[in-house]
Scaffold this active site. Structure first.
Site, PDB file in Angstrom:
ATOM      1  CE1 TYR A 149      -6.897  60.260 -29.392  1.00  0.00           C
ATOM      2  CE2 TYR A 149      -8.210  58.481 -28.409  1.00  0.00           C
ATOM      3  CZ  TYR A 149      -7.903  59.205 -29.380  1.00  0.00           C
ATOM      4  OH  TYR A 149      -8.197  58.739 -30.440  1.00  0.00           O
ATOM      5  CE  LYS A 153      -9.918  61.383 -31.424  1.00  0.00           C
ATOM      6  NZ  LYS A 153     -10.103  61.610 -32.706  1.00  0.00           N
TER       7      LYS A 153
END
Length: 348
Positions: A149, A153
């Site tokens: 994640y 990102k």
């Protein structure tokens, strides 16, 4: 008037931002693979003339192109918030949505002549730096993400800034910590539901809550405050920086005990306790007669680890955007508890 496309518009932050934009008179186009909750549409009925909804995927260039037509600003919130299990089982999907989807929306936004593109990044881009105390700064704290994640990102954040420069698109990114508040719940794209929302769901369903212990120090921000920071990023011209931490810069230690207390005041009959030896500490802190009365063996709230975490330095956002969160901790918890009491059907 801003005409704002919100991708991931049926998700938690997307809904919070859409509500704030509509209440301030903007036009909002929600884009998501899922429809928004019916309760949201009912709540926004007074603003229905300025709200449109399109179901589609950020993996579909044609759908994304249609969504970007006629809008002046884009908030690209569509993402897979992957936990460890999904990281292991669906890495390609996580990358395709979080990075590939960002590129597709950027291209469509540039082609449509959008004025500002805001990408919501995450404090997870700071990797191991988030463990401990102190404040993380955009300019001086290294970004070394260590989860898929966080990696996606950061990759999408850098990609948005680079392609924005190449394609003549004004891009700003927001680094955000743990968000809590109205419209948060379980969804197919969100693996880690905040402890506050876990408690809210059980309380709204008339079920008891057993906290696993003292909630460690966390970087948190209340969703309505975050929405105002994102609106400032969308609307402010000639930003001197590309990356902004959005934070309330408050001490959220042991917030869950105070959250349960706020819910108890709005939901008669709600019962809760802190598991094990922490029950006495919580009782002395808030004086609740029902703390420790359930005698349950297993906590039913997941803190996702008990390690204290650093905060985000929001000086840049305050200086450049005039961003000052409206809610302190107790005011935010009271406001959220009132929302849960009035919208308990959301958690059905």
């Amino acid at each position: 008037m801003m005409r704002v496309l919100v991708t991931g518009g049926a998700g938690f932050v997307g809904l919070a931002l859409a509500q704030a934009l509509l209440e301030q008179g903007a036009e909002v186009h929600l884009f998501d693979s899922r429809p928004p909750p019916m309760l949201f549409l009912e709540t926004m009925r007074p603003h229905a003339a300025r709200l449109t909804v399109q179901q589609g995927s950020v993996g579909d260039e044609d759908s994304v192109g249609v969504a970007c037509q006629g809008v002046s600003h884009v908030f690209h919130g569509a993402a897979v918030t992957a936990g460890p299990r999904r990281e292991a089982s669906e890495p390609l999907n996580v990358f395709d949505v979080n990075v590939g989807g960002t590129i597709r929306v950027l291209r469509a936004a540039a082609d449509a002549g959008v004025k500002r593109f805001v990408y919501p990044s995450s404090l997870t881009v700071y990797g191991a730096e988030i463990e401990g105390d102190g404040l993380l700064e955009e300019a001086t704290t290294p970004a070394v993400p260590d989860t898929l994640y966080g990696i996606t990102k950061y990759a999408a954040e850098c990609t948005a800034l680079r392609l924005g420069a190449l394609w003549g698109l004004s891009v700003a990114t927001a680094r955000i910590g743990s968000v809590f508040g109205p419209w948060e719940g379980k969804s197919g794209a969100r693996d880690l539901v905040s402890p506050c929302a876990q408690v809210a769901a059980l309380a709204a369903q008339g079920k008891p809550v057993i906290l696993p212990g003292t909630y460690p120090r966390r970087e948190m921000i209340y969703a309505p405050d975050l929405a105002q920071g994102l609106i400032a990023l969308l609307a402010t011209q000639d930003l001197p920086h590309e990356r902004y931490n959005l934070s309330a810069n408050l001490d959220w230690s042991d917030t869950l005990v105070h959250w349960c207390t706020a819910l108890e005041q709005r939901l008669p009959g709600f019962r809760w306790e802190v598991s094990g030896s922490q029950a006495n500490i919580a009782q002395s802190n808030v004086g609740q007669s029902n703390v420790g009365q359930l005698n349950a063996a297993q906590p039913n709230i997941d803190y996702y680890g008990a390690t204290p975490r650093a905060g985000l330095d929001a000086t840049r956002a305050c200086t450049d955007l005039g961003f000052t969160p409206r809610f302190g901790r107790d005011a935010a918890l009271r406001h959220y508890a009132d929302w849960v009491a009035r919208h308990s059907s959301f958690f059905s």
